[in-house]
Motif scaffolding. Structure first.
Motif, PDB file in Angstrom:
ATOM      1  N   VAL A  21       0.843  -1.201   0.000  1.00 34.24           N
ATOM      2  CA  VAL A  21       0.000   0.000   0.000  1.00 34.24           C
ATOM      3  C   VAL A  21       0.878   1.251   0.000  1.00 34.24           C
ATOM      4  CG1 VAL A  21      -1.732   1.307   1.305  1.00 34.24           C
ATOM      5  CG2 VAL A  21      -1.924  -1.184   1.111  1.00 34.24           C
ATOM      6  N   ARG A  22       1.937   1.241   0.815  1.00 35.28           N
ATOM      7  CA  ARG A  22       2.847   2.392   0.882  1.00 35.28           C
ATOM      8  C   ARG A  22       3.527   2.616  -0.466  1.00 35.28           C
ATOM      9  NH1 ARG A  22       5.911   0.605   4.386  1.00 35.28           N
ATOM     10  NH2 ARG A  22       7.671   0.065   3.068  1.00 35.28           N
ATOM     11  N   MET A  23       4.033   1.560  -1.083  1.00 31.18           N
ATOM     12  CA  MET A  23       4.703   1.695  -2.378  1.00 31.18           C
ATOM     13  C   MET A  23       3.740   2.181  -3.455  1.00 31.18           C
ATOM     14  SD  MET A  23       7.481  -1.434  -2.499  1.00 31.18           S
ATOM     15  CE  MET A  23       6.221  -2.690  -2.469  1.00 31.18           C
ATOM     16  N   GLU A  38       9.156   7.887   2.333  1.00 32.07           N
ATOM     17  CA  GLU A  38       8.310   6.855   2.918  1.00 32.07           C
ATOM     18  C   GLU A  38       8.760   6.493   4.335  1.00 32.07           C
ATOM     19  OE1 GLU A  38       7.751   3.430   0.319  1.00 32.07           O
ATOM     20  OE2 GLU A  38       8.347   4.676  -1.386  1.00 32.07           O
ATOM     21  N   ALA A  39       7.772   6.160   5.179  1.00 35.18           N
ATOM     22  CA  ALA A  39       8.029   5.661   6.531  1.00 35.18           C
ATOM     23  C   ALA A  39       7.080   4.501   6.801  1.00 35.18           C
ATOM     24  CB  ALA A  39       7.817   6.765   7.568  1.00 35.18           C
ATOM     25  N   ARG A  40       7.564   3.487   7.520  1.00 32.74           N
ATOM     26  CA  ARG A  40       6.771   2.288   7.809  1.00 32.74           C
ATOM     27  C   ARG A  40       5.866   2.451   9.023  1.00 32.74           C
ATOM     28  NH1 ARG A  40      12.000   0.391   6.765  1.00 32.74           N
ATOM     29  NH2 ARG A  40      12.278   0.462   8.997  1.00 32.74           N
ATOM     30  N   HIS A  41       6.163   3.403   9.895  1.00 39.71           N
ATOM     31  CA  HIS A  41       5.350   3.626  11.092  1.00 39.71           C
ATOM     32  C   HIS A  41       5.579   5.044  11.591  1.00 39.71           C
ATOM     33  CE1 HIS A  41       9.129   2.854  13.189  1.00 39.71           C
ATOM     34  NE2 HIS A  41       9.199   1.700  12.530  1.00 39.71           N
ATOM     35  N   ALA A  42       4.775   5.450  12.547  1.00 38.04           N
ATOM     36  CA  ALA A  42       4.800   6.829  13.036  1.00 38.04           C
ATOM     37  C   ALA A  42       6.123   7.190  13.695  1.00 38.04           C
ATOM     38  CB  ALA A  42       3.638   7.063  14.004  1.00 38.04           C
ATOM     39  N   ASP A  43       6.738   6.244  14.391  1.00 41.56           N
ATOM     40  CA  ASP A  43       8.016   6.544  15.047  1.00 41.56           C
ATOM     41  C   ASP A  43       9.092   6.872  14.010  1.00 41.56           C
ATOM     42  OD1 ASP A  43       7.070   6.046  17.746  1.00 41.56           O
ATOM     43  OD2 ASP A  43       7.051   3.930  17.193  1.00 41.56           O
ATOM     44  N   GLU A  44       9.115   6.121  12.927  1.00 43.31           N
ATOM     45  CA  GLU A  44      10.062   6.401  11.847  1.00 43.31           C
ATOM     46  C   GLU A  44       9.752   7.755  11.209  1.00 43.31           C
ATOM     47  OE1 GLU A  44      11.886   4.328   7.799  1.00 43.31           O
ATOM     48  OE2 GLU A  44      10.009   3.555   8.618  1.00 43.31           O
ATOM     49  N   ALA A  45       8.484   8.046  11.004  1.00 44.32           N
ATOM     50  CA  ALA A  45       8.082   9.332  10.443  1.00 44.32           C
ATOM     51  C   ALA A  45       8.523  10.489  11.337  1.00 44.32           C
ATOM     52  CB  ALA A  45       6.565   9.366  10.251  1.00 44.32           C
ATOM     53  N   TRP A  46       8.372  10.325  12.632  1.00 45.27           N
ATOM     54  CA  TRP A  46       8.740  11.372  13.583  1.00 45.27           C
ATOM     55  C   TRP A  46      10.235  11.682  13.473  1.00 45.27           C
ATOM     56  CZ3 TRP A  46       6.082  14.963  15.709  1.00 45.27           C
ATOM     57  CH2 TRP A  46       6.543  15.654  16.825  1.00 45.27           C
ATOM     58  N   LEU A  47      11.052  10.645  13.338  1.00 38.09           N
ATOM     59  CA  LEU A  47      12.494  10.844  13.168  1.00 38.09           C
ATOM     60  C   LEU A  47      12.794  11.573  11.856  1.00 38.09           C
ATOM     61  CD1 LEU A  47      13.859   7.393  14.402  1.00 38.09           C
ATOM     62  CD2 LEU A  47      13.968   9.597  15.597  1.00 38.09           C
ATOM     63  N   ILE A  48      12.134  11.171  10.789  1.00 37.66           N
ATOM     64  CA  ILE A  48      12.325  11.822   9.494  1.00 37.66           C
ATOM     65  C   ILE A  48      11.960  13.303   9.586  1.00 37.66           C
ATOM     66  CG2 ILE A  48      11.402  11.967   7.128  1.00 37.66           C
ATOM     67  CD1 ILE A  48      11.184   8.845   7.254  1.00 37.66           C
ATOM     68  N   LEU A  49      10.866  13.612  10.248  1.00 41.70           N
ATOM     69  CA  LEU A  49      10.435  15.006  10.384  1.00 41.70           C
ATOM     70  C   LEU A  49      11.459  15.849  11.136  1.00 41.70           C
ATOM     71  CD1 LEU A  49       6.717  14.224  11.044  1.00 41.70           C
ATOM     72  CD2 LEU A  49       7.541  15.739   9.212  1.00 41.70           C
ATOM     73  N   HIS A  50      12.160  15.249  12.075  1.00 37.21           N
ATOM     74  CA  HIS A  50      13.192  15.982  12.804  1.00 37.21           C
ATOM     75  C   HIS A  50      14.475  16.144  11.985  1.00 37.21           C
ATOM     76  CE1 HIS A  50      10.669  15.448  16.376  1.00 37.21           C
ATOM     77  NE2 HIS A  50      11.332  16.474  16.834  1.00 37.21           N
ATOM     78  N   GLU A  51      14.660  15.277  11.016  1.00 29.62           N
ATOM     79  CA  GLU A  51      15.880  15.315  10.205  1.00 29.62           C
ATOM     80  C   GLU A  51      15.745  16.171   8.953  1.00 29.62           C
ATOM     81  OE1 GLU A  51      16.493  11.183   9.408  1.00 29.62           O
ATOM     82  OE2 GLU A  51      17.301  10.774  11.403  1.00 29.62           O
ATOM     83  N   ARG A  52      14.532  16.354   8.475  1.00 26.75           N
ATOM     84  CA  ARG A  52      14.312  17.043   7.199  1.00 26.75           C
ATOM     85  C   ARG A  52      13.458  18.287   7.399  1.00 26.75           C
ATOM     86  NH1 ARG A  52      14.190  12.978   2.319  1.00 26.75           N
ATOM     87  NH2 ARG A  52      13.676  14.952   1.331  1.00 26.75           N
ATOM     88  N   SER A  53      13.753  19.302   6.616  1.00 27.94           N
ATOM     89  CA  SER A  53      12.965  20.534   6.694  1.00 27.94           C
ATOM     90  C   SER A  53      12.153  20.769   5.428  1.00 27.94           C
ATOM     91  CB  SER A  53      13.882  21.731   6.949  1.00 27.94           C
ATOM     92  OG  SER A  53      14.784  21.873   5.870  1.00 27.94           O
ATOM     93  N   ASP A  54      12.104  19.763   4.548  1.00 26.17           N
ATOM     94  CA  ASP A  54      11.423  19.946   3.273  1.00 26.17           C
ATOM     95  C   ASP A  54      10.091  19.208   3.172  1.00 26.17           C
ATOM     96  OD1 ASP A  54      12.600  17.435   3.289  1.00 26.17           O
ATOM     97  OD2 ASP A  54      13.309  17.540   1.210  1.00 26.17           O
TER      98      ASP A  54
END
Length: 124
Positions: A21-23, A38-54
């Motif tokens: 579904v994600r792909m 792409e992120a597999r779960h909310a915890d991964e998304a949260w980390l991505i949001l802290h690493e990226r400003s775009d």
């Protein structure tokens, strides 16, 4: 904690634990000209949001494994980065746009490419 995102930010963060579904969602959005992370779960998304400003849009499923569901993630994103637009999806829950923080949108599963792309244009 809040970092202002530029209005030119057009990267969509797709959060979905089902790989297929994600792909598919990422492919739909990329075919429409959007950049996708792409992120597999909310915890991964949260980390991505802290690493990226775009990141300009969060497109998340509600039912996710980990420490938070998609609705909790959407609320936390709204609090930390109110300029990130929110689009929430679910196949098991029927929400309304009013249930989504900050005038976000709800797109029920199963969804079509047209529905997802239209939602991204509506929140932009």
């Amino acid at each position: 904690m809040s970092t202002k995102r530029t209005h030119e930010a057009s990267v969509i963060l797709v959060v979905e634990d089902d790989d297929l579904v994600r792909m598919n969602a990422a492919e739909m959005l990329e075919d429409a000209g959007f950049a996708v992370v792409e992120a597999r779960h909310a915890d991964e998304a949260w980390l991505i949001l802290h690493e990226r400003s775009d990141i300009g849009v969060l497109f998340t499923d509600v039912d996710l494994p980990g420490s938070m569901c998609g609705m909790t993630l959407a609320g936390r994103v709204h609090d930390a980065w109110p300029d990130i637009r929110l689009v929430v999806t679910s196949g098991g829950q029927r929400l309304t746009d009013q249930d989504i923080p900050d005038h976000g949108l709800f797109v029920p599963k199963p969804y079509s490419a047209e529905q997802v792309v239209a939602a991204m244009h509506r929140v932009a």
